[in-house]
Write an enzyme that holds these catalytic residues in place. Structure first.
Site, short mmCIF file in Angstrom:
data_model
loop_
_atom_site.label_atom_id
_atom_site.label_comp_id
_atom_site.label_asym_id
_atom_site.label_seq_id
_atom_site.Cartn_x
_atom_site.Cartn_y
_atom_site.Cartn_z
N GLU A 285 -7.28 15.46 -6.59
CA GLU A 285 -8.06 15.47 -5.77
C GLU A 285 -9.19 14.08 -6.60
OE1 GLU A 285 -7.23 15.36 -2.98
OE2 GLU A 285 -5.82 16.76 -2.90
N TRP A 288 -6.95 11.40 -6.84
CA TRP A 288 -6.29 10.34 -5.77
C TRP A 288 -7.56 9.13 -5.51
CZ3 TRP A 288 -2.34 8.51 -3.29
CH2 TRP A 288 -1.03 9.43 -3.05
N TRP A 316 1.67 -4.25 16.93
CA TRP A 316 0.84 -3.25 17.31
C TRP A 316 0.06 -4.12 18.55
CZ3 TRP A 316 0.26 -0.05 13.91
CH2 TRP A 316 0.67 0.10 12.23
N ASN A 351 -10.74 16.17 4.87
CA ASN A 351 -9.61 15.05 5.04
C ASN A 351 -8.65 15.02 5.62
OD1 ASN A 351 -8.65 13.41 2.93
ND2 ASN A 351 -7.51 15.63 2.87
N TRP A 369 -4.22 -0.35 11.77
CA TRP A 369 -4.96 0.40 11.06
C TRP A 369 -5.88 -0.14 10.41
CZ3 TRP A 369 -6.17 -1.70 6.43
CH2 TRP A 369 -5.02 -2.41 5.98
N TRP A 392 -5.65 4.62 4.66
CA TRP A 392 -5.38 3.93 5.95
C TRP A 392 -3.77 3.66 5.49
CZ3 TRP A 392 -6.68 4.22 10.88
CH2 TRP A 392 -7.40 5.28 11.24
P1 FAD Z 1 -12.74 17.23 -2.17
O1 FAD Z 1 -11.73 17.77 -1.55
O2 FAD Z 1 -14.13 18.29 -2.33
O3 FAD Z 1 -12.74 16.15 -3.13
C1 FAD Z 1 -12.84 15.94 -4.70
C2 FAD Z 1 -13.17 14.62 -4.41
O4 FAD Z 1 -11.33 13.80 -4.78
C3 FAD Z 1 -13.34 13.69 -2.97
O5 FAD Z 1 -15.12 14.16 -3.10
C4 FAD Z 1 -12.80 12.19 -3.49
O6 FAD Z 1 -13.84 11.51 -4.06
C5 FAD Z 1 -11.90 12.25 -4.38
N1 FAD Z 1 -10.71 12.60 -2.72
C6 FAD Z 1 -10.39 13.58 -2.57
N2 FAD Z 1 -9.00 13.27 -1.77
C7 FAD Z 1 -8.91 12.24 -1.50
C8 FAD Z 1 -8.08 11.07 -0.88
N3 FAD Z 1 -7.37 11.46 -0.54
N4 FAD Z 1 -8.42 9.53 -1.75
C9 FAD Z 1 -9.17 8.86 -2.70
N5 FAD Z 1 -9.92 10.47 -3.33
C10 FAD Z 1 -9.73 11.76 -2.32
N6 FAD Z 1 -12.51 9.11 0.36
C11 FAD Z 1 -13.46 8.41 -0.02
O7 FAD Z 1 -13.87 9.22 -0.76
N7 FAD Z 1 -13.84 6.90 1.03
C12 FAD Z 1 -13.34 6.90 1.83
O8 FAD Z 1 -13.83 5.76 2.39
C13 FAD Z 1 -11.92 7.63 2.33
N8 FAD Z 1 -11.44 6.94 3.60
C14 FAD Z 1 -10.63 7.90 3.88
C15 FAD Z 1 -9.93 7.66 4.92
C16 FAD Z 1 -8.49 7.97 5.30
C17 FAD Z 1 -7.51 7.19 6.66
C18 FAD Z 1 -8.07 9.57 4.71
C19 FAD Z 1 -7.20 10.01 5.16
C20 FAD Z 1 -8.83 10.03 3.85
C21 FAD Z 1 -10.28 9.36 3.39
N9 FAD Z 1 -11.26 9.41 1.84
C22 FAD Z 1 -12.21 8.41 2.37
C23 FAD Z 1 -10.21 10.71 1.06
C24 FAD Z 1 -10.84 12.11 1.53
O9 FAD Z 1 -10.73 12.08 2.97
C25 FAD Z 1 -12.70 12.05 0.68
O10 FAD Z 1 -12.48 11.72 -0.09
C26 FAD Z 1 -12.79 13.73 1.28
O11 FAD Z 1 -12.34 14.36 2.43
C27 FAD Z 1 -14.28 14.01 0.45
O12 FAD Z 1 -14.18 15.31 0.70
P2 FAD Z 1 -14.82 16.18 -0.80
O13 FAD Z 1 -15.96 15.26 -1.36
O14 FAD Z 1 -14.93 17.14 0.19
O15 FAD Z 1 -13.51 16.00 -0.85
#
Ligand code: FAD
Length: 487
Positions: A285, A288, A316, A351, A369, A392
């Site tokens: 993650e 990502w 759109w 997420n 979007w 997005w």
């Molecule tokens: P954990 O599951 O603990 O993951 C650890 C770290 O991995 C996160 O803190 C984050 O830095 C990274 N991570 C996890 N999932 C993703 C992902 N899909 N994409 C990129 N990094 C990820 N994340 C953001 O940090 N900023 C945003 O602006 C953002 N916008 C999003 C918009 C949409 C439409 C979606 C679907 C996802 C978005 N995310 C974003 C990704 C993700 O939802 C969040 O990073 C996550 O929910 C953060 O929770 P956590 O720290 O507990 O994640």
């Protein structure tokens, strides 16, 4: 004996003392160190693409994080100076005023940040002051992982394989134990920067939910690795459980670095081999985040432009009422409404639910979007220039490694699968709290008696669905078929 000339350390999205390469190097020279943070609303106007102005929720976070950083600097004898203006002239002026020998900062591998950095270097060079730039924001420099056309990889799995193939990133650097400072430098005050809302003060939910700052970031990581990592690979999809790290805003502001997270997680895996699978998933993650940032490095206008050009012709719909209903969590779909209310109150959204609400906006409502991305940008405390638009676009189907457009999330099934007891919905949509589990994700199917005994008047106390799921899905697929035909 002549006093050593000070070094200025310019902080940006790296509001920490540990694993801060620029600070570490400056401190190890034994010269006085002056930390500087600049509120720069001007440089970004000078050159496109611009550094994106912070949204409301990130402005709130920044205020707290700067206070925490100042406290940590004070505690080891350092100074954090706050100034406003274009970075190049603010830094050159301060450097001249305090007779600095050099200015150090950590790179942010994003075109607008680099452009501002180049202006700073040029301004310092005219005065004969050195600048030095360090890496520390990412696990890997985006220039290292390229395809044969010298572009960022567009598919996550091979990207992540390449990152892992490089082995562990460098070990994190310790925070300086002590800094020598320079006294008497004028600084502005965070309180005067108008970063926090006052009238109305909508930040109550953020204050309840978060403790910004480096110490809190490390506490979160430790608690997560000690208590919640076991089962992460499955629980991370459950919004009704406390199954993820909640590190994203801390990472967004650089209160903790990705390599600190990487090494702590690897250490936990070495100590507890049974956790290896969960830890690999967690690190992927983090991968990502890295993937989105590498993409942003190549595509600075990721928030404006469809990566897949055929989406430029997508039909759109503009519908201010539907957009507002989505923003307020009043769509009539409980899992969507719970997510949007969680976002508004706490500054984040789980997420899995981010994917569901984004899909709902783009597919069921056919709203561009970019409107959703902007709303997230303003309301998320973790709003990130890479992760937000990249995700997005992923959901919309217009991005790199995107989910196929024809995969339309069913908000009812998503709710039933990932919030099976309705606990998440009950928390954020309390007016549905008394519905039984089997209908909480589709209150419009409840009988009049069930609604009455749960105290719900559909269309009054809670909305009827603003769009029928089946019809919305068919309409989305038809719109997608139109652009496929144009290819
Ligand atoms: P954990 O599951 O603990 O993951 C650890 C770290 O991995 C996160 O803190 C984050 O830095 C990274 N991570 C996890 N999932 C993703 C992902 N899909 N994409 C990129 N990094 C990820 N994340 C953001 O940090 N900023 C945003 O602006 C953002 N916008 C999003 C918009 C949409 C439409 C979606 C679907 C996802 C978005 N995310 C974003 C990704 C993700 O939802 C969040 O990073 C996550 O929910 C953060 O929770 P956590 O720290 O507990 O994640």
């Amino acid at each position: 004996m002549a006093r050593a000339q000070p070094v200025i350390v310019w902080f940006r999205d790296d509001l920490r003392l540990s694993d801060h390469p620029a600070l570490h190097d400056a401190a190890s020279r034994g010269a006085p160190v002056v930390g500087l943070y600049i509120r720069d609303d001007e440089s970004r106007a000078l050159m496109p693409p611009a550094v994106r102005p912070l949204g409301g929720a990130t402005r709130w976070w920044l205020a707290q994080s700067l206070r925490a950083l100042r406290k940590s600097c004070d505690a080891i004898g350092g100074t954090l100076v706050l100034r406003t203006g274009p970075a190049a002239s603010v830094i050159a002026t301060l450097a001249r005023d305090i007779n600095a020998s050099a200015v150090f900062w950590n790179d942010i591998a994003q075109a607008p940040h680099r452009a501002v950095g180049r202006d700073v270097e040029a301004a310092l060079a005219t005065d004969g002051i050195a600048s030095q730039i360090f890496a520390g924001d990412l696990l890997v420099d985006p220039k290292v992982i390229r395809n044969k056309d010298n572009r960022a990889l567009r598919v996550f799995t091979p990207f992540w394989r390449r990152v892992q193939g490089l082995g562990d990133p460098p070990k994190p650097l310790p925070a300086p134990r002590k800094l020598t400072s320079v006294s008497g430098i004028a600084s502005e005050a965070v309180d005067d920067w108008d970063l926090e809302p006052t009238r109305p003060d909508w930040a109550g939910g953020l204050r309840e939910s978060w403790t910004p700052g480096e110490a809190a970031a490390h506490d979160r990581l430790k608690t997560f690795l000690d208590e919640s990592i076991s089962g992460y690979a499955g629980d991370r999809d459950r919004p009704d459980r406390d199954g993820t790290s909640r590190l994203s805003p801390h990472l967004r502001f650089g209160e903790i670095s990705p390599r600190q997270v990487w090494h702590a997680a690897r250490f936990a895996a070495a100590e507890h081999p049974r956790l290896a699978g969960d830890i690999d998933k967690f690190l992927s993650e983090l991968g990502w985040r890295e993937f989105c940032r590498h993409l942003l490095f190549d595509v600075p206008d990721l928030a404006d432009r469809n990566l897949q050009e055929q989406f430029d012709a997508f039909p759109w719909k503009r519908n201010a009422l539907f957009l507002k209903a989505w923003q307020r969590g009043l769509t009539g779909y409980p899992i969507v409404d719970a997510g949007m209310r969680e976002l508004w109150r706490s500054g984040v959204m789980h997420n899995r639910v981010r994917m569901v609400v984004a899909s709902f906006l783009v597919k069921h409502l056919l709203i561009d979007w970019r409107s959703g991305e902007e709303w997230f940008w303003d309301t998320l405390v973790d709003a990130d220039a890479g992760s937000n638009p990249a995700n997005w676009q992923w959901v919309a189907g217009s991005g790199a490694d995107a989910a196929p457009y024809f995969r339309v999330f069913n908000p009812i099934l998503q709710g039933e699968k990932f919030d099976p007891d309705g606990a998440y919905v009950r928390r954020w949509v309390p007016e549905l709290a008394r519905l039984p589990n089997d209908i909480i994700h589709q209150p419009w199917t409840a009988t009049p008696i069930e609604l009455a005994s749960a105290g719900i008047e559909l269309g009054t106390t809670y909305p009827a669905p603003i769009v029928d799921h089946k019809k919305g899905r068919e309409r989305a697929l038809a719109a997608y078929t139109k652009i496929r035909r144009k290819e």
